[in-house]
Design an enzyme around this catalytic site. Structure first.
Site, mmCIF file in Angstrom:
data_model
loop_
_atom_site.group_PDB
_atom_site.id
_atom_site.type_symbol
_atom_site.label_atom_id
_atom_site.label_comp_id
_atom_site.label_asym_id
_atom_site.label_seq_id
_atom_site.Cartn_x
_atom_site.Cartn_y
_atom_site.Cartn_z
ATOM 1 N N ARG B 302 -8.496 5.174 -7.883
ATOM 2 C CA ARG B 302 -7.154 4.609 -7.763
ATOM 3 C C ARG B 302 -6.168 5.270 -8.716
ATOM 4 N NH1 ARG B 302 -9.067 -1.652 -6.185
ATOM 5 N NH2 ARG B 302 -9.323 -1.094 -3.986
ATOM 6 N N VAL B 305 -5.117 8.187 -6.702
ATOM 7 C CA VAL B 305 -4.085 7.912 -5.691
ATOM 8 C C VAL B 305 -2.715 7.767 -6.359
ATOM 9 C CG1 VAL B 305 -3.245 6.246 -3.998
ATOM 10 C CG2 VAL B 305 -5.666 6.860 -4.047
ATOM 11 N N HIS B 445 -4.016 3.832 1.512
ATOM 12 C CA HIS B 445 -5.439 4.150 1.281
ATOM 13 C C HIS B 445 -5.914 3.757 -0.129
ATOM 14 C CE1 HIS B 445 -4.663 8.641 0.053
ATOM 15 N NE2 HIS B 445 -3.919 7.811 -0.604
ATOM 16 N N GLU B 446 -7.233 3.649 -0.247
ATOM 17 C CA GLU B 446 -7.887 3.130 -1.466
ATOM 18 C C GLU B 446 -7.399 1.723 -1.810
ATOM 19 O OE1 GLU B 446 -10.369 4.580 -2.738
ATOM 20 O OE2 GLU B 446 -10.169 6.656 -2.088
ATOM 21 N N GLY B 447 -7.121 0.927 -0.782
ATOM 22 C CA GLY B 447 -6.683 -0.459 -1.022
ATOM 23 C C GLY B 447 -5.192 -0.587 -0.874
#
Lengths: 607, 607
Positions: B302, B305, B445-447
């Site tokens: 994260r 990201v 993306h990634e949550g």
């Protein structure tokens, strides 16, 4: 992968609500110009528009995004669906929707004509652009053109045999029209020889119509410097003979196509006028008045941009609403049992927030644009000179908001529509990413956000000693008064009252500064544009909530469950806007009144 | 048309400031793990990264956007520039930047490794994705893999001979990993037979490396339901023999490529595992602990990201800054003389606002991400157990912000970069529209944003009786104390103090509600995420301003004019953020404390 490319282009219930419940469009049939119309004839036009938009415009929206116009150095090719759709459009007669019967028009009110247009914009913003440009072009020629120009160009434009463009921008000048360098030198026969380059000319070349009529801003040598020396010319792609037949090619060359992030179906061109010293144009109206003619149409052009931004947002909202109702995904935070079925997305609070925000933005924007179109009617056919003058004043004031607010917030709606779709929303297999790309342009064309802000704070709220703002404050007062009488809306009434008085205070603070230190007074014009925009939209939401609340009260036992849900949704969206959006303005007003100079004091070398 | 595709990838002065003046990265050389490093070796790594990023990654950023990977049903083809760039990257050894010397690594601190990565992300987010995925994959295998898995996969991954993926998401489950249905059935030989479909697998197929190692989440039949039954498997594209040579193809098939709005250079795939019942994988670690292993890497993923979002914003900022310095356009509002030369764009107040906002967003985001990477170092090599635990606590708390804040605000920066370019910015002839398209993915993306918000408000600020937030409040207090001593920063100190106490108040209000009515307490989690994000970034800006102000005070006569300008810019950007951005949070806190239920009360039928 499932898809939602068949997303509806409108919520018909909302369209009906806006036109007949909020704006009382039916009352326009009392006016002489629209006396032959009824609610049914208005609905018939809307139904036709809905059918053609759905059947001919929507199906190729993605296709024309994926297959942009191509230029091989000689011809522009465009996927055939675009021409089929435009031919169908011409067939409806809607190009002349608000024109006189005697010109083959329908004499529809502007608000109904714009509601029809909104459906095409929703279905396919790029293909509908050719229509918008042609109508704008025809409006200028009708109003300011010579009889000869009208004879040669107007009817073919209204019939859709010729298409039109607006050729203003030049590479070195951009928004600064003062700095255009295209020249128009008088010929012996009364025509002019044009020479220069234009850029970002939408619809500047194609073979969709028999001819293209460019309306070109240029300077007659020897005229005044700056904007006062700009004249307007008709420059056809093909000359038109006196009998209406097409003559030789004019010296207008396509220098290249511009490739955009979105809005790809519309040719965006660089045009060269007079490369071979053989570009012939005709003056429209008087020399050196070109900008005024062009700007005469600007209010309507800017309503058009705002409405386009709204409809892109609206369609994304409807697509994400469908998706959220259908897609199973996850469980409530309290449900730790993985064997319970997944919820529909719409059951999640944050998804509902994103839907409610979209609804507030797009239905608020839609109400605003249709209200502005209704003002155009009032300006044109209002019952008294005072009513017409009032409408013109309000329209002048609100135009920067109508143009800018939807382009900012309905773009945000498009982003939320992507977000609701998750990773799918970001893919080209779903429609919402295209709406987002298409909509980003609206913050720029027909006057950037920054230009709208200067227009609003530097001119519109100040003009005539603040008369326009004072007039608008009266409109707000009336809504505030009505809302106070309605249970559940009094907090909104209070909030709008505070917003209104803050607006007036801020303008009073800035007025003397504008005279002595213009740069300081205008430094935060953008904040004023945003704060005033939110105030206007809060007002437009309160108007909707008042109508909805009354409908619920007056007809509590007679209305359908669907209508009851619809009205409750309107009231809830209004509440959301007042609770979560409107209060943003207080920070902006505080900084404006404090003459915050943070950006002015930031020196270029400090970046 | 002029272009700015050669926009710089970083402001090197800012990079130096962040690492050596704000984060005192040089002090890490005192630690045993980094004892062989000096400021010079750190700079050497950064210089190498800068050179390779500029020369090999940046030049094909547009090209790989325009020429997406193609799949002919058999093979994926990618423009050759991508492989050349990745080979160059492997050649630098940076794939193992923070790994042990004995593995051929550089033992660089995480903060320096991330600073190196940031340059590649700025230069070309799509090509750099293959690197990120491979590093993340190698981290998991290094930490949780068996010796055999490390032998077969780890060194080839660190050498860049194999690339890696993370195969989590499935079409029917999306973010809800609890609902994945891919199965892994034990074989007699201790391996597993995998069967299922994955979607959005970045780098899921290509011929850029000799092999691809998929890390796949799947369920062993008979295990617990939901996330507690998820296990992790290595599934290579080609089997690897004991001697390291490649064996037969595994039964992993590319079902199709996904076409995205941006980030087009990275293959985004749908993968079928075990279509022919011959997909063999090996378990990583213990059965049913797969999600925990994956999440162990999630903080770093994260940060990755967030940093990617920052760098897309940063590059757009630099491009628009160059453009604004060069492009003549218009005049001041007070200058009505069209014969004066046009000003550079940067002279307009509103353009300066858009540059200052971008600077605040991207340099604030950069400082935040590098701070988070510095926390990773503290967590790994801090001087005491307490320091390491503190860092872990802060990192857990801040990760949702590090992931979400840049993805929201550096995307906004990209929009402002387009706006400064006017119509040109919207065209594909300029670089900024691509940054905007690329960056939109980072909110998902990634949550997604919504998931980050639930993680922050539902877990992170509540966990351990609020210990993490209390620890962070101490960090804010220390900055507030320091800022009070510095002329010009005391108003910022006061504002941050208020923001800090509002945060604590809101959490105290919501804590009891969370227990009795979780849905209501979390209904506005998004507002909390945004308010806390702005508070964190205000704090990170105040830290920068403190350093800048001290540098100006301490060395008033010794520093260069360029440095003086740089420090003044930092202070001004801090002021701008405190004046125009931070105050937004008060509305959000008021609504949160008031337990606003507007979205919860909106029924699905009302839309």
């Amino acid at each position: 992968m499932p898809q939602t490319s068949d997303a509806p282009i409108i919520n018909p219930r909302d369209l009906e609500f806006q036109l007949f419940e909020v704006l009382d469009v039916e009352s326009l049939t009392q006016r002489e110009r629209h006396a032959e119309h009824t609610r049914e004839t208005f609905m018939a036009a809307l139904d036709t528009a809905h059918a053609v938009a759905t059947e001919k415009f929507a199906p190729h929206n993605r296709l024309s995004d994926e297959h942009e116009p191509q230029f091989d150095g000689r011809r522009v090719t465009i996927i055939p669906e675009v021409k089929h759709a435009l031919d169908a459009y011409s067939g409806t007669g809607l190009l002349a929707a608000s024109k006189d019967f005697e010109r083959g028009g329908m004499q529809l009110p502007s608000v109904v004509a714009n509601a029809c247009l909104s459906l095409f914009k929703s279905a396919n913003i790029a293909t509908s652009s050719y229509v918008m440009l042609t109508m704008a072009n025809a409006n200028v020629i009708e109003r300011f053109g010579t009889e000869s120009q009208k004879r040669k160009y107007l009817q073919p434009l209204l019939d859709g045999r010729f298409f039109g463009t607006m050729a203003l921008t030049e590479p070195q000048a951009g928004s600064s029209l003062s700095d255009i360098t295209t020249t128009a030198t008088p010929n012996a026969d009364g025509t002019y020889a044009l020479r220069g380059n234009k850029i970002f000319i939408s619809g500047g070349d194609h073979e969709l119509s028999d001819n293209i009529v460019h309306l070109v801003l240029a300077k007659i040598p020897g005229g005044p410097a700056g904007v006062k020396g700009i004249s307007l010319f008709t420059v056809p792609k093909h000359h038109v003979n006196d009998d209406g037949s097409l003559g030789a090619r004019n010296d207008v060359a396509l220098a290249g196509l511009i490739h955009k992030m979105g809005w790809r179906g519309t040719t965006s061109t660089m045009l060269s006028f007079g490369e071979n010293d053989a570009c012939i144009g005709e003056l429209v109206g008087e020399p050196h008045h070109g900008l005024a003619y062009m700007f005469h149409m600007m209010n309507e052009a800017r309503i058009g941009v705002g409405l386009g931004a709204v409809m892109l947002g609206y369609r994304g909202y409807l697509a994400s609403l469908d998706y959220a109702r259908e897609r199973p995904q996850g469980r409530h935070p309290t449900d730790k049992n993985p064997s319970t079925p997944q919820l529909r997305l719409i059951e999640h609070a944050d998804v509902r927030r994103m839907l409610l925000a979209q609804k507030a933005y797009v239905e608020g924007g839609y109400a605003l644009c249709l209200y502005a179109a209704r003002l155009v009617d009032e300006q044109n056919t209002g019952d008294s000179a005072e009513a017409r003058a009032d409408a013109a004043l309000l329209l002048d004031l609100l135009t920067p908001i109508v143009k800018s607010w939807p382009s900012q917030w309905c773009l945000e709606a498009n982003s939320l529509a992507i977000q609701i779709h998750g990773g799918y929303g970001y893919t080209r297999e779903y429609p919402v990413e295209q709406f987002y790309r298409d909509n980003r342009l609206n913050l720029i064309h027909e006057g950037t956000h920054g230009i709208q802000a200067l227009d609003l704070l530097g001119r519109k709220v100040m003009m005539k000693d603040g008369a326009a703002l004072a007039r608008f404050a009266k409109e707000m007062e009336s809504a505030i008064r009505e809302a106070r009488e309605i249970e559940g809306l009094s907090a909104c009434a209070d909030a709008l009252e505070r917003a209104s008085s803050e607006t007036i205070d801020t303008v009073a603070h800035l007025r003397p500064v504008l005279a002595r230190d213009t740069d300081l007074a205008l430094a935060n014009a953008n904040a004023f544009l945003e704060a005033f925009g939110h105030t206007v939209v809060a007002w437009i939401w309160l108007r909707q909530a008042i109508v909805a609340a009354r409908a619920l009260q007056n007809a509590a036992h007679a209305i359908s469950e669907a209508d009851r849900d619809f009205y409750r949704g309107k009231i809830q969206a209004c509440q959301w806007f007042f609770r979560w959006e409107l209060p943003r303005i207080h920070l902006q007003h505080a900084r404006l009144r404090g003459l915050d100079d943070t950006t002015l004091a930031m020196e270029a070398a400090w970046f």
